[in-house]
Design an enzyme around this catalytic site. Sequence first.
Site, PDB file in Angstrom:
ATOM      1  CB  VAL A 229      46.048  -0.597  44.132  1.00  6.26           C
ATOM      2  CG1 VAL A 229      47.547  -0.409  44.354  1.00  6.26           C
ATOM      3  CG2 VAL A 229      45.751  -2.017  43.675  1.00  6.26           C
ATOM      4  CB  CYS A 230      47.745   3.240  46.137  1.00  3.49           C
ATOM      5  SG  CYS A 230      48.835   4.590  46.657  1.00  3.49           S
ATOM      6  CB  THR A 231      45.077   7.109  47.604  1.00  2.13           C
ATOM      7  OG1 THR A 231      45.548   7.366  46.272  1.00  2.13           O
ATOM      8  CG2 THR A 231      46.188   7.411  48.608  1.00  2.13           C
TER       9      THR A 231
ATOM     10  CB  ALA B  38      49.807  -0.921  51.333  1.00  2.00           C
TER      11      ALA B  38
END
Length: 232
Positions: A103-105, A153
Amino acid sequence: MDPVTIRIGLLLFPDVTQLDLTGPAEVFGRLPGAEVALLWKTLDPVASDRGMRILPTARFEDCGRLDVLCVPGGPGQIALMEDEETLGFLRRVAPECRLVTSVCTGSLVLGAAGLLTGYRATSHWSSIDQLGLLGAQPVAERVVRDRNRITGAGVTSGIDFALAVVAELAGDEVAQTIQLQLEYDPEPPFRAGSPRSAPAALVAAARETMAPFLARRRAATERAAERLRTLA
């Protein structure tokens, strides 16, 4: 008949963005038969980037085979990209996982471990371009699936991501049931949640505010990319 156990491990690390972690954990915890572990080097409390202290439930050394590995993001992701103990753990468990996810970075951490080379993947909108440095193909979508890699994202997309993972593991009906239990029916008060919809001036101001931090993240990504080249 008892449900089949599905072992899900989420990486917990200092300066994690807690919603990157707890959003998916809330969804996964409602999956019948799921065993959800929060994984870190020790069992000591870990502070998120906003100060929430979260308890790991298993250490790296005690972690056996996982069905799903999930790496969330957050400012602490920068240090993880140069943390050989963590990267080595990810490389050890990933080959036996049914799904390797982020998830995310967190996708940049997977990339630094060499686990996204040749895969389509996504990340937070501010850093998605950095995936290309790590051999991945950046895709600006909320949830991206490529073979057994599923990436979400930024931050809140972790719930969408987790529902997609549950659908993959247990079917659409189970995922829809969990969505209903959570009353996940978002109606945000503003159309400002993405650079595609937010006012241009707002996006520009956000980029300017984040610029020093993003420069640090990019430098760490470039160092990780160089290490991957030396290992190739």
